[in-house]
Design a protein around this motif. Structure first.
Motif, PDB file in Angstrom:
ATOM      1  N   UNK A  96       0.863  -1.185   0.000  1.00 54.24           N
ATOM      2  CA  UNK A  96       0.000   0.000   0.000  1.00 54.24           C
ATOM      3  C   UNK A  96       0.895   1.230   0.000  1.00 54.24           C
ATOM      4  N   UNK A  97       0.671   2.104  -0.987  1.00 54.12           N
ATOM      5  CA  UNK A  97       1.434   3.350  -1.027  1.00 54.12           C
ATOM      6  C   UNK A  97       0.476   4.532  -1.014  1.00 54.12           C
ATOM      7  N   UNK A  98       0.926   5.606  -0.390  1.00 54.33           N
ATOM      8  CA  UNK A  98       0.163   6.849  -0.333  1.00 54.33           C
ATOM      9  C   UNK A  98       0.838   7.846  -1.266  1.00 54.33           C
ATOM     10  N   UNK A  99       0.182   8.166  -2.360  1.00 56.29           N
ATOM     11  CA  UNK A  99       0.741   9.075  -3.362  1.00 56.29           C
ATOM     12  C   UNK A  99       0.102  10.453  -3.168  1.00 56.29           C
ATOM     13  N   UNK A 100       0.705  11.245  -2.297  1.00 55.34           N
ATOM     14  CA  UNK A 100       0.121  12.546  -1.974  1.00 55.34           C
ATOM     15  C   UNK A 100       0.825  13.711  -2.656  1.00 55.34           C
ATOM     16  N   UNK A 101       2.028  13.456  -3.181  1.00 53.88           N
ATOM     17  CA  UNK A 101       2.753  14.488  -3.909  1.00 53.88           C
ATOM     18  C   UNK A 101       3.787  13.802  -4.801  1.00 53.88           C
ATOM     19  N   UNK A 102       4.540  14.588  -5.571  1.00 56.56           N
ATOM     20  CA  UNK A 102       5.476  14.000  -6.532  1.00 56.56           C
ATOM     21  C   UNK A 102       6.594  13.216  -5.843  1.00 56.56           C
ATOM     22  N   UNK A 103       7.039  13.653  -4.669  1.00 56.59           N
ATOM     23  CA  UNK A 103       8.090  12.927  -3.959  1.00 56.59           C
ATOM     24  C   UNK A 103       7.587  11.566  -3.475  1.00 56.59           C
ATOM     25  N   UNK A 104       6.380  11.522  -2.901  1.00 58.22           N
ATOM     26  CA  UNK A 104       5.851  10.236  -2.438  1.00 58.22           C
ATOM     27  C   UNK A 104       5.587   9.294  -3.617  1.00 58.22           C
ATOM     28  N   UNK A 105       5.213   9.845  -4.756  1.00 58.43           N
ATOM     29  CA  UNK A 105       5.024   9.036  -5.956  1.00 58.43           C
ATOM     30  C   UNK A 105       6.346   8.409  -6.393  1.00 58.43           C
ATOM     31  N   UNK A 124      -4.697   7.956  -2.408  1.00 56.64           N
ATOM     32  CA  UNK A 124      -6.120   7.646  -2.495  1.00 56.64           C
ATOM     33  C   UNK A 124      -6.469   7.102  -3.874  1.00 56.64           C
ATOM     34  N   UNK A 125      -7.501   6.274  -3.894  1.00 52.04           N
ATOM     35  CA  UNK A 125      -7.916   5.604  -5.116  1.00 52.04           C
ATOM     36  C   UNK A 125      -8.525   6.512  -6.161  1.00 52.04           C
ATOM     37  N   UNK A 126      -8.852   7.746  -5.775  1.00 53.15           N
ATOM     38  CA  UNK A 126      -9.433   8.682  -6.727  1.00 53.15           C
ATOM     39  C   UNK A 126      -8.345   9.471  -7.467  1.00 53.15           C
ATOM     40  N   UNK A 127      -7.106   9.095  -7.268  1.00 56.76           N
ATOM     41  CA  UNK A 127      -5.978   9.776  -7.904  1.00 56.76           C
ATOM     42  C   UNK A 127      -5.693   9.143  -9.263  1.00 56.76           C
ATOM     43  N   UNK A 128      -6.597   9.347 -10.206  1.00 55.11           N
ATOM     44  CA  UNK A 128      -6.515   8.658 -11.496  1.00 55.11           C
ATOM     45  C   UNK A 128      -5.250   8.981 -12.275  1.00 55.11           C
ATOM     46  N   UNK A 129      -4.794  10.210 -12.224  1.00 53.48           N
ATOM     47  CA  UNK A 129      -3.565  10.584 -12.928  1.00 53.48           C
ATOM     48  C   UNK A 129      -2.375   9.820 -12.356  1.00 53.48           C
ATOM     49  N   UNK A 130      -2.344   9.676 -11.043  1.00 63.04           N
ATOM     50  CA  UNK A 130      -1.243   8.958 -10.393  1.00 63.04           C
ATOM     51  C   UNK A 130      -1.296   7.472 -10.744  1.00 63.04           C
ATOM     52  N   UNK A 142      -2.328  -2.941 -10.145  1.00 63.92           N
ATOM     53  CA  UNK A 142      -2.594  -1.799  -9.276  1.00 63.92           C
ATOM     54  C   UNK A 142      -4.037  -1.863  -8.799  1.00 63.92           C
ATOM     55  N   UNK A 143      -4.196  -1.680  -7.482  1.00 64.43           N
ATOM     56  CA  UNK A 143      -5.508  -1.627  -6.850  1.00 64.43           C
ATOM     57  C   UNK A 143      -5.692  -0.201  -6.345  1.00 64.43           C
ATOM     58  N   UNK A 144      -6.806   0.426  -6.681  1.00 67.12           N
ATOM     59  CA  UNK A 144      -7.109   1.769  -6.186  1.00 67.12           C
ATOM     60  C   UNK A 144      -7.888   1.637  -4.884  1.00 67.12           C
ATOM     61  N   UNK A 157     -11.211   4.820 -11.748  1.00 71.52           N
ATOM     62  CA  UNK A 157      -9.986   4.135 -11.331  1.00 71.52           C
ATOM     63  C   UNK A 157      -9.653   2.987 -12.279  1.00 71.52           C
ATOM     64  N   UNK A 158     -10.659   2.212 -12.654  1.00 69.87           N
ATOM     65  CA  UNK A 158     -10.423   1.090 -13.561  1.00 69.87           C
ATOM     66  C   UNK A 158     -10.000   1.571 -14.946  1.00 69.87           C
ATOM     67  N   UNK A 159     -10.594   2.657 -15.410  1.00 74.11           N
ATOM     68  CA  UNK A 159     -10.221   3.167 -16.737  1.00 74.11           C
ATOM     69  C   UNK A 159      -8.839   3.817 -16.739  1.00 74.11           C
ATOM     70  N   UNK A 160      -8.327   4.150 -15.552  1.00 74.09           N
ATOM     71  CA  UNK A 160      -6.986   4.733 -15.459  1.00 74.09           C
ATOM     72  C   UNK A 160      -5.890   3.675 -15.406  1.00 74.09           C
ATOM     73  N   UNK A 161      -6.277   2.408 -15.277  1.00 67.44           N
ATOM     74  CA  UNK A 161      -5.280   1.344 -15.279  1.00 67.44           C
ATOM     75  C   UNK A 161      -5.313   0.439 -14.057  1.00 67.44           C
TER      76      UNK A 161
END
Length: 175
Positions: A96-105, A124-130, A142-144, A157-161
């Motif tokens: 499980x990763x938390x992608x809250x900014x470019x560094x965490x990504x 969060x799972x609503x971060x489709x771009x991430x 990947x699981x959102x 989320x599913x359409x983002x990959x």
């Protein structure tokens, strides 16, 4: 849709739902085996979020206990060392990763490459771009998860990959 459960009421709903996979996000060292057994008896694939079970330190002994005594299908953890050890034991491991900014990504992607998890849950799972960026960078499913409250969130989320979506919202478990 993956049922993510936080209490015994959610457990009963998950058992009756169409969700084939359940993420356990609660419990303690005394109850986790019974929780998993109820789900397994009802044909569910079960993953225990190791970091959220009270009484488990999230170390190698805890992972062996989860595998040998609880007999779960896999673990979820934010800790790279837990993912590596679960892999060593041939236990499914969801990082499980938390992608809250470019560094965490960037840190999350590096960690995924180092640990080689079975799958990654992006919060969060609503971060489709991430999700799209991670999907291009790593070769694991990947699981959102997190903040998924509407059917549109699931579809986005599913359409983002993402290959699946985990949610505590039981109204989405039967999609």
């Amino acid at each position: 849709v993956i049922a993510a459960i936080r209490n015994d009421n959610d457990l009963e709903k998950a058992i009756l739902s169409n969700a084939n996979i359940v993420f356990i996000l609660y419990g303690d060292i005394l109850s986790i085996k019974d929780i998993c057994s109820k789900l397994k008896e009802n044909g569910k694939l079960v993953f225990v979020h190791l970091d959220l079970v009270e009484g488990l330190r999230g170390d190698q002994a805890a992972i062996r206990f989860i595998k040998d005594s609880v007999r779960t299908d896999g673990i979820i953890s934010t800790k790279a060392s837990n993912i590596r050890y679960a892999n060593h034991l041939n236990l499914y491991a969801i990082q499980r990763i938390f992608a809250i900014d470019s560094l965490s990504l960037k840190t999350g992607i590096r960690s995924i490459h180092e640990t080689n998890p079975t799958a990654v849950e992006v919060m969060p799972g609503v971060a489709n771009k991430i999700i799209s960026v991670i999907e291009r960078e790593v070769k694991v499913p990947i699981i959102a998860g997190g903040l998924i409250t509407k059917k549109k969130d699931v579809m986005d989320a599913l359409s983002s990959g993402a290959v699946a979506v985990s949610t505590t919202d039981s109204t989405l478990w039967n999609l």
